[in-house]
Design a protein around this motif. Structure first.
Motif, PDB file in Angstrom:
ATOM      1  N   GLU A  37      14.857  22.500  28.184  1.00 42.13           N
ATOM      2  CA  GLU A  37      15.656  21.348  27.783  1.00 42.13           C
ATOM      3  C   GLU A  37      16.235  21.522  26.383  1.00 42.13           C
ATOM      4  O   GLU A  37      15.670  22.220  25.537  1.00 42.13           O
ATOM      5  CB  GLU A  37      14.789  20.090  27.809  1.00 42.13           C
ATOM      6  N   THR A  38      17.364  20.856  26.127  1.00 43.43           N
ATOM      7  CA  THR A  38      17.971  20.850  24.804  1.00 43.43           C
ATOM      8  C   THR A  38      17.922  19.427  24.234  1.00 43.43           C
ATOM      9  O   THR A  38      17.468  18.490  24.894  1.00 43.43           O
ATOM     10  CB  THR A  38      19.425  21.348  24.860  1.00 43.43           C
ATOM     11  N   ILE A  39      18.369  19.279  22.991  1.00 42.61           N
ATOM     12  CA  ILE A  39      18.293  17.983  22.304  1.00 42.61           C
ATOM     13  C   ILE A  39      19.383  17.055  22.848  1.00 42.61           C
ATOM     14  O   ILE A  39      20.572  17.340  22.720  1.00 42.61           O
ATOM     15  CB  ILE A  39      18.465  18.170  20.789  1.00 42.61           C
ATOM     16  N   PRO A  40      19.004  15.929  23.454  1.00 42.67           N
ATOM     17  CA  PRO A  40      20.016  15.056  24.061  1.00 42.67           C
ATOM     18  C   PRO A  40      20.584  14.020  23.102  1.00 42.67           C
ATOM     19  O   PRO A  40      19.936  13.616  22.136  1.00 42.67           O
ATOM     20  CB  PRO A  40      19.241  14.363  25.182  1.00 42.67           C
ATOM     21  N   GLU A  41      21.777  13.588  23.395  1.00 47.53           N
ATOM     22  CA  GLU A  41      22.348  12.428  22.716  1.00 47.53           C
ATOM     23  C   GLU A  41      21.722  11.163  23.294  1.00 47.53           C
ATOM     24  O   GLU A  41      21.320  11.120  24.458  1.00 47.53           O
ATOM     25  CB  GLU A  41      23.863  12.369  22.920  1.00 47.53           C
ATOM     26  N   LEU A  42      21.652  10.115  22.468  1.00 47.30           N
ATOM     27  CA  LEU A  42      21.163   8.838  22.960  1.00 47.30           C
ATOM     28  C   LEU A  42      21.999   8.367  24.149  1.00 47.30           C
ATOM     29  O   LEU A  42      21.453   7.844  25.130  1.00 47.30           O
ATOM     30  CB  LEU A  42      21.207   7.793  21.844  1.00 47.30           C
ATOM     31  N   ALA A  43      23.298   8.565  24.092  1.00 48.88           N
ATOM     32  CA  ALA A  43      24.172   8.114  25.175  1.00 48.88           C
ATOM     33  C   ALA A  43      23.777   8.741  26.508  1.00 48.88           C
ATOM     34  O   ALA A  43      23.784   8.066  27.550  1.00 48.88           O
ATOM     35  CB  ALA A  43      25.625   8.443  24.845  1.00 48.88           C
ATOM     36  N   ALA A  44      23.415  10.021  26.494  1.00 51.95           N
ATOM     37  CA  ALA A  44      23.027  10.700  27.730  1.00 51.95           C
ATOM     38  C   ALA A  44      21.717  10.133  28.268  1.00 51.95           C
ATOM     39  O   ALA A  44      21.544   9.971  29.483  1.00 51.95           O
ATOM     40  CB  ALA A  44      22.900  12.198  27.485  1.00 51.95           C
ATOM     41  N   LEU A  45      20.786   9.827  27.371  1.00 52.88           N
ATOM     42  CA  LEU A  45      19.518   9.269  27.824  1.00 52.88           C
ATOM     43  C   LEU A  45      19.708   7.860  28.391  1.00 52.88           C
ATOM     44  O   LEU A  45      19.085   7.504  29.394  1.00 52.88           O
ATOM     45  CB  LEU A  45      18.508   9.264  26.686  1.00 52.88           C
ATOM     46  N   LEU A  46      20.586   7.073  27.769  1.00 53.36           N
ATOM     47  CA  LEU A  46      20.863   5.745  28.299  1.00 53.36           C
ATOM     48  C   LEU A  46      21.457   5.822  29.699  1.00 53.36           C
ATOM     49  O   LEU A  46      21.107   5.030  30.587  1.00 53.36           O
ATOM     50  CB  LEU A  46      21.822   4.994  27.373  1.00 53.36           C
ATOM     51  N   ASP A  47      22.346   6.776  29.909  1.00 52.25           N
ATOM     52  CA  ASP A  47      22.935   6.966  31.236  1.00 52.25           C
ATOM     53  C   ASP A  47      21.859   7.310  32.261  1.00 52.25           C
ATOM     54  O   ASP A  47      21.924   6.878  33.422  1.00 52.25           O
ATOM     55  CB  ASP A  47      23.984   8.079  31.205  1.00 52.25           C
ATOM     56  N   LEU A  48      20.881   8.095  31.859  1.00 48.34           N
ATOM     57  CA  LEU A  48      19.806   8.494  32.759  1.00 48.34           C
ATOM     58  C   LEU A  48      18.872   7.323  33.074  1.00 48.34           C
ATOM     59  O   LEU A  48      18.551   7.061  34.238  1.00 48.34           O
ATOM     60  CB  LEU A  48      19.005   9.639  32.142  1.00 48.34           C
ATOM     61  N   VAL A  49      18.422   6.613  32.038  1.00 49.71           N
ATOM     62  CA  VAL A  49      17.460   5.526  32.243  1.00 49.71           C
ATOM     63  C   VAL A  49      18.107   4.363  32.987  1.00 49.71           C
ATOM     64  O   VAL A  49      17.535   3.822  33.947  1.00 49.71           O
ATOM     65  CB  VAL A  49      16.871   5.056  30.906  1.00 49.71           C
ATOM     66  N   ALA A  50      19.278   3.972  32.548  1.00 48.41           N
ATOM     67  CA  ALA A  50      20.093   2.972  33.249  1.00 48.41           C
ATOM     68  C   ALA A  50      19.300   1.727  33.642  1.00 48.41           C
ATOM     69  O   ALA A  50      19.466   1.192  34.742  1.00 48.41           O
ATOM     70  CB  ALA A  50      20.735   3.613  34.482  1.00 48.41           C
ATOM     71  N   GLY A  51      18.409   1.281  32.764  1.00 45.75           N
ATOM     72  CA  GLY A  51      17.693   0.043  33.007  1.00 45.75           C
ATOM     73  C   GLY A  51      16.547   0.121  33.997  1.00 45.75           C
ATOM     74  O   GLY A  51      15.950  -0.906  34.339  1.00 45.75           O
ATOM     75  N   GLN A  52      16.197   1.321  34.455  1.00 46.38           N
ATOM     76  CA  GLN A  52      15.148   1.443  35.471  1.00 46.38           C
ATOM     77  C   GLN A  52      13.764   1.098  34.937  1.00 46.38           C
ATOM     78  O   GLN A  52      12.911   0.593  35.675  1.00 46.38           O
ATOM     79  CB  GLN A  52      15.130   2.872  36.027  1.00 46.38           C
ATOM     80  N   VAL A  53      13.520   1.403  33.655  1.00 43.79           N
ATOM     81  CA  VAL A  53      12.243   1.115  33.011  1.00 43.79           C
ATOM     82  C   VAL A  53      12.534   0.619  31.593  1.00 43.79           C
ATOM     83  O   VAL A  53      13.617   0.856  31.054  1.00 43.79           O
ATOM     84  CB  VAL A  53      11.331   2.366  32.954  1.00 43.79           C
ATOM     85  N   PRO A  54      11.575  -0.065  30.967  1.00 48.18           N
ATOM     86  CA  PRO A  54      11.802  -0.509  29.579  1.00 48.18           C
ATOM     87  C   PRO A  54      11.947   0.669  28.634  1.00 48.18           C
ATOM     88  O   PRO A  54      11.248   1.676  28.761  1.00 48.18           O
ATOM     89  CB  PRO A  54      10.556  -1.333  29.262  1.00 48.18           C
ATOM     90  N   LEU A  55      12.855   0.526  27.679  1.00 37.57           N
ATOM     91  CA  LEU A  55      13.166   1.587  26.724  1.00 37.57           C
ATOM     92  C   LEU A  55      12.946   1.075  25.309  1.00 37.57           C
ATOM     93  O   LEU A  55      13.565   0.098  24.885  1.00 37.57           O
ATOM     94  CB  LEU A  55      14.615   2.040  26.905  1.00 37.57           C
ATOM     95  N   LEU A  56      12.047   1.744  24.588  1.00 33.55           N
ATOM     96  CA  LEU A  56      11.705   1.378  23.211  1.00 33.55           C
ATOM     97  C   LEU A  56      12.266   2.440  22.281  1.00 33.55           C
ATOM     98  O   LEU A  56      11.855   3.605  22.334  1.00 33.55           O
ATOM     99  CB  LEU A  56      10.189   1.282  23.078  1.00 33.55           C
TER     100      LEU A  56
END
Length: 251
Positions: free
Chosen positions: A89-108
């Motif tokens: 894995e490489t260092i992700p942008e926050l935007a990419a992680l938000l796209d992945l999580v997409a509200g499925q679980v709580p994000l802190l």
């Protein structure tokens, strides 16, 4: 000031995602693993050279990517080529992680202090995080060790719950922070002024009288970092929820 959604106190939160066994911390793979296991996700944010919010904990890349460069001196493109230790894995942008999580679980989301002194020199990372979060749907909360950061984020995005990451602020761990600042932070004296609605506190300092007082007021108490079932059992005597790593927390 919005309240912390109840899901943040009922769903164990994977520290920097569910990492280990070839999955690096703060990676998209760690986020995927947490989602699949039904855990919440805690991540850290540092800025790239142009201020883009990156999902990364340290100020430099030596521990996690074998490179002594400071993260804020590298472009997003350069950071995207740095492989994280323990996987591909490489260092992700926050935007990419938000796209992945997409509200499925709580994000802190923890916004790291810009200079390690926990003062009012906070730059604009909180603004960039707020911009990136616009339009995000799903349970999300933002916190920081620096009350100035938490307060500034809350001012630009008041619809998202804000909290403080807290501990005893021992001198050996915070050598660059003046004593009077450390004492104030250890007493969580800025909770109200920062507009905070929760804390995430060091598990080894949960007997702090201020934690007891906040809990009595109905403030949600999260804690970090739990690394065994025994530690979890002890922490839950006081804390409403845990941030964990290195074992499988009960869901």
């Amino acid at each position: 000031m919005p309240a912390l959604p109840a899901v943040f106190t009922t769903t164990p939160i994977a520290h920097r995602g569910l990492h280990g066994d070839g999955i690096p911390e703060n990676s998209l793979a760690a986020a995927r693993a947490a989602i699949e296991a039904g855990y919440g996700i805690e991540i850290d944010i540092q800025p790239a050279l142009d201020g883009t919010p990156m999902v990364f904990h340290d100020y430099d890349l030596s521990r996690l990517a074998g490179d002594g460069s400071f993260i804020r001196t590298l472009s997003v493109q350069e950071l995207s080529t740095r492989r994280l230790a323990g996987g591909s894995e490489t260092i992700p942008e926050l935007a990419a992680l938000l796209d992945l999580v997409a509200g499925q679980v709580p994000l802190l989301i923890e916004i790291k202090d810009p200079d390690g002194r926990l003062g009012d020199n906070i730059g604009d990372l909180h603004d960039r995080v707020a911009q990136t979060l616009k339009g995000y749907e799903g349970p999300v909360a933002v916190m920081s060790f620096n009350p100035h950061v938490a307060k500034a984020f809350g001012a630009v995005m008041p619809e998202i719950p804000v909290g403080l990451t807290t501990c005893g602020f021992a001198e050996k761990d915070w050598a660059g922070v003046p004593q009077e600042v450390r004492e104030r932070l250890a007493a969580i004296a800025d909770f109200d002024d920062a507009g905070a609605c929760f804390v995430s506190h060091d598990r080894s300092d949960l007997t702090n009288p201020r934690i007891d007082a906040l809990k009595a007021q109905g403030v949600p108490i999260l804690c970090w970092t739990i690394r065994s079932q025994d530690q979890e059992d002890q922490a839950r005597r006081i804390a409403d929820n845990i941030t964990f790593e290195g074992y499988q927390a009960k869901t």
